[in-house]
Design a protein around this motif. Structure first.
Motif, PDB file in Angstrom:
ATOM      1  N   SER A  25       0.811  -1.212   0.000  1.00  0.00           N
ATOM      2  CA  SER A  25       0.000   0.000   0.000  1.00  0.00           C
ATOM      3  C   SER A  25       0.848   1.267   0.000  1.00  0.00           C
ATOM      4  O   SER A  25       0.334   2.350  -0.263  1.00  0.00           O
ATOM      5  N   ASP A  26       2.149   1.127   0.277  1.00  0.00           N
ATOM      6  CA  ASP A  26       3.040   2.280   0.352  1.00  0.00           C
ATOM      7  C   ASP A  26       3.745   2.463  -0.996  1.00  0.00           C
ATOM      8  O   ASP A  26       4.518   1.598  -1.422  1.00  0.00           O
ATOM      9  N   PRO A  27       3.520   3.574  -1.680  1.00  0.00           N
ATOM     10  CA  PRO A  27       4.148   3.774  -2.996  1.00  0.00           C
ATOM     11  C   PRO A  27       5.668   3.849  -2.924  1.00  0.00           C
ATOM     12  O   PRO A  27       6.341   3.662  -3.950  1.00  0.00           O
ATOM     13  N   ALA A  28       6.226   4.071  -1.746  1.00  0.00           N
ATOM     14  CA  ALA A  28       7.678   4.168  -1.610  1.00  0.00           C
ATOM     15  C   ALA A  28       8.371   2.852  -1.955  1.00  0.00           C
ATOM     16  O   ALA A  28       9.567   2.847  -2.280  1.00  0.00           O
ATOM     17  N   VAL A  29       7.632   1.721  -1.903  1.00  0.00           N
ATOM     18  CA  VAL A  29       8.272   0.424  -2.193  1.00  0.00           C
ATOM     19  C   VAL A  29       8.747   0.351  -3.643  1.00  0.00           C
ATOM     20  O   VAL A  29       9.643  -0.437  -3.950  1.00  0.00           O
ATOM     21  N   PHE A  30       8.167   1.167  -4.508  1.00  0.00           N
ATOM     22  CA  PHE A  30       8.537   1.122  -5.916  1.00  0.00           C
ATOM     23  C   PHE A  30       9.770   1.956  -6.231  1.00  0.00           C
ATOM     24  O   PHE A  30      10.379   1.782  -7.290  1.00  0.00           O
ATOM     25  N   GLY A  31      10.132   2.875  -5.336  1.00  0.00           N
ATOM     26  CA  GLY A  31      11.237   3.773  -5.649  1.00  0.00           C
ATOM     27  C   GLY A  31      10.873   4.712  -6.780  1.00  0.00           C
ATOM     28  O   GLY A  31       9.721   5.124  -6.933  1.00  0.00           O
ATOM     29  N   ARG A  32      11.868   5.038  -7.593  1.00  0.00           N
ATOM     30  CA  ARG A  32      11.663   5.968  -8.710  1.00  0.00           C
ATOM     31  C   ARG A  32      11.388   5.161  -9.977  1.00  0.00           C
ATOM     32  O   ARG A  32      12.195   4.312 -10.366  1.00  0.00           O
ATOM     33  N   VAL A  33      10.245   5.410 -10.604  1.00  0.00           N
ATOM     34  CA  VAL A  33       9.758   4.580 -11.712  1.00  0.00           C
ATOM     35  C   VAL A  33       9.813   5.351 -13.031  1.00  0.00           C
ATOM     36  O   VAL A  33       9.202   6.419 -13.161  1.00  0.00           O
ATOM     37  N   ALA A  34      10.517   4.791 -14.008  1.00  0.00           N
ATOM     38  CA  ALA A  34      10.526   5.348 -15.360  1.00  0.00           C
ATOM     39  C   ALA A  34       9.374   4.737 -16.144  1.00  0.00           C
ATOM     40  O   ALA A  34       9.298   3.514 -16.279  1.00  0.00           O
ATOM     41  N   VAL A  35       8.469   5.560 -16.630  1.00  0.00           N
ATOM     42  CA  VAL A  35       7.386   5.092 -17.501  1.00  0.00           C
ATOM     43  C   VAL A  35       7.884   5.242 -18.934  1.00  0.00           C
ATOM     44  O   VAL A  35       7.976   6.347 -19.478  1.00  0.00           O
ATOM     45  N   LEU A  36       8.232   4.111 -19.539  1.00  0.00           N
ATOM     46  CA  LEU A  36       8.854   4.115 -20.853  1.00  0.00           C
ATOM     47  C   LEU A  36       7.794   4.114 -21.939  1.00  0.00           C
ATOM     48  O   LEU A  36       6.966   3.197 -22.015  1.00  0.00           O
ATOM     49  N   MET A  37       7.813   5.102 -22.803  1.00  0.00           N
ATOM     50  CA  MET A  37       6.770   5.272 -23.823  1.00  0.00           C
ATOM     51  C   MET A  37       7.383   5.826 -25.104  1.00  0.00           C
ATOM     52  O   MET A  37       8.581   6.124 -25.162  1.00  0.00           O
ATOM     53  N   GLY A  38       6.554   5.973 -26.135  1.00  0.00           N
ATOM     54  CA  GLY A  38       6.975   6.648 -27.369  1.00  0.00           C
ATOM     55  C   GLY A  38       7.829   5.774 -28.253  1.00  0.00           C
ATOM     56  O   GLY A  38       7.350   4.852 -28.907  1.00  0.00           O
ATOM     57  N   GLY A  39       9.123   6.058 -28.301  1.00  0.00           N
ATOM     58  CA  GLY A  39      10.035   5.280 -29.138  1.00  0.00           C
ATOM     59  C   GLY A  39       9.883   5.610 -30.610  1.00  0.00           C
ATOM     60  O   GLY A  39       9.346   6.654 -30.992  1.00  0.00           O
ATOM     61  N   THR A  40      10.323   4.687 -31.457  1.00  0.00           N
ATOM     62  CA  THR A  40      10.380   4.953 -32.895  1.00  0.00           C
ATOM     63  C   THR A  40       9.573   3.975 -33.736  1.00  0.00           C
ATOM     64  O   THR A  40       9.639   4.019 -34.959  1.00  0.00           O
ATOM     65  N   SER A  41       8.802   3.070 -33.114  1.00  0.00           N
ATOM     66  CA  SER A  41       8.046   2.094 -33.895  1.00  0.00           C
ATOM     67  C   SER A  41       6.833   2.757 -34.542  1.00  0.00           C
ATOM     68  O   SER A  41       6.497   3.922 -34.259  1.00  0.00           O
ATOM     69  N   ALA A  42       6.145   1.997 -35.395  1.00  0.00           N
ATOM     70  CA  ALA A  42       4.935   2.507 -36.046  1.00  0.00           C
ATOM     71  C   ALA A  42       3.826   2.790 -35.037  1.00  0.00           C
ATOM     72  O   ALA A  42       2.846   3.463 -35.368  1.00  0.00           O
TER      73      ALA A  42
END
Length: 327
Positions: free
Chosen positions: A11-28
């Motif tokens: 329930s504590d968001p601190a367990v995740f640490g710092r999260v990179a949400v990876l999106m976009g890129g170069t695909s179609a």
């Protein structure tokens, strides 16, 4: 069919640490990925997770490298919502494992296999799981011969693209020319596949649970890019089937997911033959998370809202989860 997901483990968001949400890129699928990524980022932030956006794999490498130098900017884990290309073909997964950074979704093997529709279907055939008849068309191969071999109607699609990119519906001979023109310019393999007419379904997978199926009923002739991401008149019936048939489609989807070497979360597309038989079609290892996307719709049927779904997916990167690399 009564089904419940296990309760969240943290329930504590601190367990995740710092999260990179990876999106976009170069695909179609870049624009769809950006849409999904923005939604996931907003959802995680709303739950107190220290999350930030990263556009593409080179930017992720830079973020991880900077984090090694400046601990306050570290990357503790990756929420992968990079659709298609290197986000789903094992490249991102192998990179994260080499860097020791946990990530969401299946691992290297499952990701690499399932982005290739032809090889996935070959694995299902070897495992005795049902899939629609198909023919492989190598780059520069004879697409017309493959279509004749299967018999009309058929779909023609790239083996390693998603979001209905480059998909052609061929019902009569006159429909073939646009597909042939595409094939002449396309550098990769194509898949010619028997068209099934008994209904189109999809089943989300979350850990060891197959979510309620969704029957997709587009207003047009088929579920193309417009119907997926733009149209407001596509119907999504959830659950898509009743009773024993619903249990069957969920079990088949979970079997197909596992046979393809996948763990964590994803989505399995299933078609029904005119005789009622269910056929596995493909696996998505970084499913869409847009306003039109299907895994959130299925999770909602079990009382799991969008932000809670993102939380549960991210939990799989922690020890004891069912995702790729774990902390």
């Amino acid at each position: 069919m009564t089904q419940q997901l296990p309760s969240p483990r943290f329930s504590d968001p601190a367990v995740f640490g710092r999260v990179a949400v990876l999106m976009g890129g170069t695909s179609a699928e870049r624009e769809v990925s950006l849409d999904s990524g923005r939604n996931v980022l907003d959802a995680l932030l709303s739950r107190g997770v220290d999350a930030f956006a990263v556009d593409g794999i080179p930017a992720l490498v830079d973020a991880v490298r900077d984090g090694h130098v400046e601990r306050a900017r570290r990357v503790d884990r990756v929420f992968n919502i990079l659709h298609g290309g290197d986000g789903e073909n094992g490249v991102l997964q192998g990179l994260c494992e080499a860097l020791g950074v946990p990530y969401t979704g299946p691992g290297v093997l499952g990701s690499a296999l399932t982005l290739d529709k032809i090889r996935t279907k070959q694995v299902w055939q070897a495992a005795g799981l049902p899939t629609a008849r198909f023919a492989r068309v190598p780059a520069g191969g004879d697409l017309s011969a493959a279509v004749r071999e299967l018999g009309l109607p058929v779909f023609v699609k790239p083996s390693s693209e998603g979001s209905s990119v480059g998909v052609f519906r061929i019902v009569e001979e006159g429909d073939l020319e646009p597909a042939l023109e595409f094939a002449r310019a396309y550098p990769g393999e194509l898949l010619a596949e028997q068209m099934l007419t008994g209904g189109e379904f999809t089943v989300g997978i979350l850990g060891d649970v197959a979510l309620p199926s969704i029957r997709i009923v587009p207003a047009g002739e088929w579920y193309d890019y417009h119907a997926k991401y733009i149209a407001e008149d596509t119907q999504y019936l959830c659950p898509g089937l009743d009773g024993d048939q619903e249990a069957e489609i969920r079990a088949l989807a979970l079997d197909g997911f596992r046979a393809a070497g996948c763990t964590g979360w994803g989505r399995v597309d299933v078609m029904r033959h005119a005789d009622g038989g269910l056929m596995l079609m493909e696996v998505n290892t970084a499913p869409g998370m847009t306003s039109h996307s299907l895994v959130p719709k299925a999770a909602e049927q079990l009382g799991v809202d969008y932000a809670s779904l993102c939380w549960r997916v991210l939990e799989q990167t922690l020890a004891g989860g069912m995702g790729g690399a774990q902390a």
